[in-house]
Write a protein that holds these residues in place. Structure first.
Motif, PDB file in Angstrom:
ATOM      1  N   PRO A 141       0.828  -1.215   0.000  1.00 28.49           N
ATOM      2  CA  PRO A 141       0.000   0.000   0.000  1.00 28.49           C
ATOM      3  C   PRO A 141       0.860   1.261   0.000  1.00 28.49           C
ATOM      4  O   PRO A 141       2.038   1.209   0.350  1.00 28.49           O
ATOM      5  N   LEU A 142       0.276   2.359  -0.408  1.00 30.13           N
ATOM      6  CA  LEU A 142       0.999   3.629  -0.426  1.00 30.13           C
ATOM      7  C   LEU A 142       0.083   4.752   0.033  1.00 30.13           C
ATOM      8  O   LEU A 142      -1.136   4.603   0.081  1.00 30.13           O
ATOM      9  N   PHE A 143       0.688   5.857   0.378  1.00 28.93           N
ATOM     10  CA  PHE A 143      -0.077   7.073   0.622  1.00 28.93           C
ATOM     11  C   PHE A 143       0.700   8.254   0.066  1.00 28.93           C
ATOM     12  O   PHE A 143       1.918   8.203  -0.071  1.00 28.93           O
ATOM     13  N   TYR A 144      -0.008   9.287  -0.314  1.00 26.47           N
ATOM     14  CA  TYR A 144       0.667  10.494  -0.771  1.00 26.47           C
ATOM     15  C   TYR A 144      -0.108  11.720  -0.324  1.00 26.47           C
ATOM     16  O   TYR A 144      -1.309  11.662  -0.068  1.00 26.47           O
ATOM     17  N   THR A 145       0.607  12.818  -0.173  1.00 28.81           N
ATOM     18  CA  THR A 145       0.006  14.085   0.238  1.00 28.81           C
ATOM     19  C   THR A 145       0.555  15.189  -0.651  1.00 28.81           C
ATOM     20  O   THR A 145       1.699  15.133  -1.110  1.00 28.81           O
ATOM     21  N   LEU A 146      -0.258  16.205  -0.877  1.00 28.09           N
ATOM     22  CA  LEU A 146       0.143  17.368  -1.652  1.00 28.09           C
ATOM     23  C   LEU A 146      -0.322  18.633  -0.944  1.00 28.09           C
ATOM     24  O   LEU A 146      -1.425  18.669  -0.399  1.00 28.09           O
ATOM     25  N   GLU A 147       0.519  19.656  -0.959  1.00 28.52           N
ATOM     26  CA  GLU A 147       0.157  20.951  -0.399  1.00 28.52           C
ATOM     27  C   GLU A 147      -0.957  21.577  -1.247  1.00 28.52           C
ATOM     28  O   GLU A 147      -1.043  21.357  -2.455  1.00 28.52           O
ATOM     29  N   PHE A 148      -1.820  22.362  -0.620  1.00 33.68           N
ATOM     30  CA  PHE A 148      -2.895  23.031  -1.352  1.00 33.68           C
ATOM     31  C   PHE A 148      -2.377  24.165  -2.238  1.00 33.68           C
ATOM     32  O   PHE A 148      -2.974  24.501  -3.250  1.00 33.68           O
ATOM     33  N   VAL A 149      -1.239  24.765  -1.844  1.00 28.86           N
ATOM     34  CA  VAL A 149      -0.742  25.960  -2.519  1.00 28.86           C
ATOM     35  C   VAL A 149      -0.001  25.601  -3.806  1.00 28.86           C
ATOM     36  O   VAL A 149       0.859  24.705  -3.815  1.00 28.86           O
ATOM     37  N   ASN A 150      -0.307  26.319  -4.884  1.00 25.05           N
ATOM     38  CA  ASN A 150       0.376  26.133  -6.150  1.00 25.05           C
ATOM     39  C   ASN A 150       1.667  26.941  -6.205  1.00 25.05           C
ATOM     40  O   ASN A 150       1.791  27.991  -5.550  1.00 25.05           O
ATOM     41  N   ALA A 151       2.607  26.473  -7.000  1.00 27.66           N
ATOM     42  CA  ALA A 151       3.818  27.236  -7.263  1.00 27.66           C
ATOM     43  C   ALA A 151       3.465  28.483  -8.072  1.00 27.66           C
ATOM     44  O   ALA A 151       2.412  28.543  -8.717  1.00 27.66           O
TER      45      ALA A 151
END
Length: 260
Positions: A141-151
Motif C-alpha cells: 500500500p501507499l499514501f501520498y500528500t500534496l500541499e494546497f498551494v500552487n507554485a
C-alpha cells in the motif's frame, strides 16, 4: 489563603501543560499506517504474537548499526515473523532507533492482531509480516500528500522538480549500496523558488528495483504544481518541500533550471 491555593493550582496546571507539550514535541511525527488483512490475523498470546513481540523488541538492539536499516526475522514455519525498519538517510543513529521503537509500540496498538502491518513516521518506516519481505520491490500500500498551494509558475516548477527528482533517483539507485539508498538535494527555479527534495529506497532493493520504485512512486504526484508533496510505499519514498527539512544530506544534486 485562597490566593495561595489558586497560585499553586495555576503553577501546577502550567507545569503539567509544559510536560505534556514537551513530551508531545519529543515524539516523532506519525504520518499513516495500514493494517493488512490479506495475510490473516493472530490471537493474543499465540506463538506468532510472542514471536512478533520478541522480534520487535530486539529489532534495534544492534547498536553497531549506524546506517538506519534494520531487517530481522524470528520464529519458524507459519509462525515466523519478518520485519524491516528504515530511517531517512540524514537521521542520526540514536534518533533512528527511538523513531523505530516508538513505531513498534504504536503500530502494534493500531493493528492489534494483523499479521502484516506498515507504518510511517516523518523520519522512519516500520513494517512486519508473516511472509518474507526482504529484497522485494513493493509499491502497495501507499499514501501520498500534496500541499494546497500552487507554485508561482507551475510549468517551470514542475520541470525543475522533475529534473531534481530524476537526478536524485539516479544517485540513490546507482550510488546507493546495501546499507543505504538515499539522496537529498535542492534546485532553484528561475523565479527563485527553491525546491528541496529527498528520495530513498530500502537498501535491500537492487539498483533496477530502486529506480523502478521511485519512478512509479513519483508518478503519483508529478505535474501537480504544488509547492510541497510526498509519497511513501513499502519500498521507497519521495518528499519535496519549499524549505529545507533534512539535515546534512549524504548526497546533493542540483537540477538545471529550464530555459526560458
Amino acid at each position: 489563603m485562597a490566593v495561595v491555593v489558586s497560585s499553586r493550582l495555576h503553577s501546577y496546571v502550567c507545569c503539567l501543560l509544559f510536560i505534556i507539550i514537551s513530551q508531545a514535541s519529543a515524539q516523532p511525527s506519525f504520518l499513516n499506517h495500514f493494517c493488512l488483512s490479506d495475510e490473516g490475523s493472530f490471537t493474543a498470546n499465540s506463538t506468532y504474537h510472542t514471536n512478533l513481540n520478541t522480534l520487535l523488541s530486539n529489532l534495534t538492539s544492534n547498536t553497531q548499526i549506524d546506517y538506519g536499516f534494520y531487517n530481522l526475522s524470528y520464529g519458524e514455519n507459519s509462525d515466523k515473523v519478518y520485519a524491516i525498519g528504515v530511517c531517512r538517510g540524514d537521521v542520526k543513529p540514536d534518533e533512528c532507533r527511538s523513531c523505530i521503537n516508538n513505531s513498534t509500540v504504536l503500530l502494534t496498538q493500531l493493528c492489534p492482531n494483523q499479521k502484516e502491518a506498515i507504518g510511517w513516521y516523518d523520519k522512519c518506516m516500520l513494517r512486519y509480516s508473516n511472509r518474507s519481505i526482504f529484497g522485494l520491490m513493493e509499491t502497495s500500500p501507499l499514501f501520498y500528500t500534496l500541499e494546497f498551494v500552487n507554485a508561482t509558475n507551475v510549468d517551470q516548477f514542475n520541470q525543475v522538480l522533475d529534473n531534481l527528482v530524476s537526478n536524485l533517483t539516479g544517485i540513490a539507485a546507482a550510488s546507493g549500496d546495501s546499507l543505504r539508498k538515499y539522496a537529498a538535494g535542492n534546485s532553484t527555479a528561475p523565479n527563485l523558488e527553491t525546491i528541496y527534495g529527498v528520495v530513498q529506497c530500502t537498501p535491500d532493493l537492487s539498483q533496477q528495483d530502486c529506480n523502478r520504485c521511485l519512478v512509479e512512486a513519483f508518478s503519483r504526484i508529478t505535474s501537480s504544481g504544488k509547492i510541497s508533496g510526498r509519497v511513501a510505499t513499502p519500498s521507497c519514498n519521495i518528499r519535496y518541500e519549499n524549505y529545507r527539512f533534512y539535515d546534512e544530506p549524504s548526497t546533493t544534486a542540483d537540477a538545471p533550471a529550464p530555459s526560458l
